[in-house]
Design an enzyme around this catalytic site. Structure first.
Site, PDB file in Angstrom:
ATOM      1  N   HIS A  19      81.899  57.449  36.181  1.00 48.64           N
ATOM      2  CA  HIS A  19      80.706  57.620  36.084  1.00 48.64           C
ATOM      3  C   HIS A  19      80.335  59.016  35.929  1.00 48.64           C
ATOM      4  O   HIS A  19      79.583  59.448  34.823  1.00 48.64           O
ATOM      5  CB  HIS A  19      79.740  56.832  36.968  1.00 48.64           C
ATOM      6  CG  HIS A  19      79.851  55.456  37.071  1.00 48.64           C
ATOM      7  ND1 HIS A  19      80.061  54.521  38.135  1.00 48.64           N
ATOM      8  CD2 HIS A  19      79.420  54.523  35.925  1.00 48.64           C
ATOM      9  CE1 HIS A  19      79.978  53.277  37.791  1.00 48.64           C
ATOM     10  NE2 HIS A  19      79.814  53.345  36.436  1.00 48.64           N
ATOM     11  N   LYS A  43      71.021  40.058  40.916  1.00 46.40           N
ATOM     12  CA  LYS A  43      72.590  40.099  41.492  1.00 46.40           C
ATOM     13  C   LYS A  43      72.538  40.602  43.005  1.00 46.40           C
ATOM     14  O   LYS A  43      71.584  40.743  43.531  1.00 46.40           O
ATOM     15  CB  LYS A  43      73.060  41.351  40.749  1.00 46.40           C
ATOM     16  CG  LYS A  43      73.699  41.275  39.301  1.00 46.40           C
ATOM     17  CD  LYS A  43      74.569  42.314  38.936  1.00 46.40           C
ATOM     18  CE  LYS A  43      75.315  42.491  37.931  1.00 46.40           C
ATOM     19  NZ  LYS A  43      75.982  43.320  37.237  1.00 46.40           N
ATOM     20  N   ARG A  92      85.711  52.659  27.882  1.00 41.82           N
ATOM     21  CA  ARG A  92      86.976  53.027  28.402  1.00 41.82           C
ATOM     22  C   ARG A  92      88.244  52.564  27.813  1.00 41.82           C
ATOM     23  O   ARG A  92      89.143  53.201  27.647  1.00 41.82           O
ATOM     24  CB  ARG A  92      87.330  52.368  29.876  1.00 41.82           C
ATOM     25  CG  ARG A  92      86.286  52.960  30.825  1.00 41.82           C
ATOM     26  CD  ARG A  92      85.990  52.184  32.123  1.00 41.82           C
ATOM     27  NE  ARG A  92      85.644  50.804  31.826  1.00 41.82           N
ATOM     28  CZ  ARG A  92      85.297  49.887  32.562  1.00 41.82           C
ATOM     29  NH1 ARG A  92      85.208  50.038  33.940  1.00 41.82           N
ATOM     30  NH2 ARG A  92      84.746  48.861  32.312  1.00 41.82           N
ATOM     31  N   SER A 130      83.530  49.845  38.826  1.00 42.09           N
ATOM     32  CA  SER A 130      83.142  49.689  40.240  1.00 42.09           C
ATOM     33  C   SER A 130      83.537  48.425  40.865  1.00 42.09           C
ATOM     34  O   SER A 130      83.889  48.287  42.110  1.00 42.09           O
ATOM     35  CB  SER A 130      81.522  49.552  39.996  1.00 42.09           C
ATOM     36  OG  SER A 130      80.977  50.574  39.575  1.00 42.09           O
TER      37      SER A 130
END
Ligand code: PNS
Length: 202
Positions: A19, A43, A92, A130
Site C-alpha cells: 500500500h 466486516k 499486483r 493484508s
C-alpha cells in the site's frame, strides 16, 4: 493550471508495504491523494478504523500531498464529495485484474466522469496482501519486511493479547480481548471457548 485530486480507497486491514509503495507512486502523479479507509459495518476487521487511520497517518507523514480519511457508502459518492477526479487502485497480478476491472466499470457506470487509474506496486510486493499478512502474523511468521515497523509492532501487540489469553484461559479477561483473540485465532480459541462452555453446562 488544473489540479488533479485522486482517492485511494481500500480496507487497509492492516496497511502493508505494498500500500505504501502505491501511495508513494500515486503522490508523484496526482496533485493530491486521499487515502480513504472504508468504514464497513458488515466486516469484522482486525484493526479498528481509528487504528488503521493512525497507522496510515504515521506511514504517510513524509508526503505533503497525501491525507487520510474514512468513508462509508459508495466510493464514487465519496470521490465526488471530496472533489476527486480519479480513483487509484493497485493491480499486483492478473488475478487482481478481473475483480478490479469489474469494479472500475461499475464505478464508471455509476459516475462516468470519474476515472479509475491502475498502478502496479514494485514486483517485490506482488505477493503481498493484508489477508496474508494477518495470517502470517497469526501463525507466528516474520512480518517485518511486509509491513512498516509501526504496523508490525501493532500486530505483535494483537498477538500478545491472543497469546496471553490462550495461556491464561478466559477468566478475568475483557470482551474486547476475547474479540481480538477470536479474530486472530478463530479455530483454536473459539473451540477452546466452546469446550469451556460445554464443561460449564454439564
Ligand atoms: O482494499 P479492498 O478491500 O480491496 O477495497 C475494496 C473497496 C473498499 C475499494 C470496495 O469494496 C469499495 O469501493 N467499497 C465501497 C462500496 C462501493 O462503492 N461498492 C461498489 C464498488 S463497484
Amino acid at each position: 493550471m488544473k489540479r488533479i485530486k485522486a482517492i485511494y480507497p481500500g480496507s487497509f486491514d492492516p496497511p502493508t508495504n505494498g500500500h505504501l509503495d502505491l501511495i508513494e507512486r500515486g503522490s508523484e502523479i496526482f496533485d493530491e491523494l486521499v487515502v480513504a479507509i472504508l468504514r464497513n459495518p458488515e466486516k469484522d476487521p482486525l484493526f479498528s478504523l481509528s487504528e488503521r487511520r493512525q497507522m496510515l497517518e504515521s506511514m504517510t507523514k513524509g508526503f505533503d500531498n497525501v491525507s487520510i480519511d474514512t468513508f462509508h457508502g459508495l466510493t464514487v459518492d465519496y470521490a465526488l464529495r471530496v472533489g476527486a477526479r480519479a480513483i487509484l487502485r493497485g493491480i499486483r497480478a492478473i488475478s487482481d485484474y478481473e475483480y478490479e476491472l469489474q469494479m472500475a466499470l461499475m464505478n464508471r457506470k455509476l459516475q462516468p466522469g470519474l476515472e479509475t487509474v491502475f498502478m502496479m506496486p514494485a514486483e517485490k510486493y506482488s505477493y503481498l496482501s493484508s489477508r496474508l499478512v494477518r495470517e502470517v502474523a497469526e501463525l507466528g511468521g516474520a512480518i517485518d519486511c511486509l509491513v512498516p515497523e509501526l504496523v508490525a509492532q501493532k500486530l505483535r501487540e494483537k498477538m500478545d493479547v491472543a497469546h496471553k489469553f490462550t495461556a491464561a484461559g478466559d477468566a478475568g479477561r475483557h470482551d474486547s480481548d476475547l474479540k481480538t483473540v477470536e479474530r486472530m485465532t478463530p479455530v483454536s480459541v473459539t473451540s477452546e471457548r466452546k469446550h469451556k462452555s460445554r464443561k460449564r453446562k454439564s
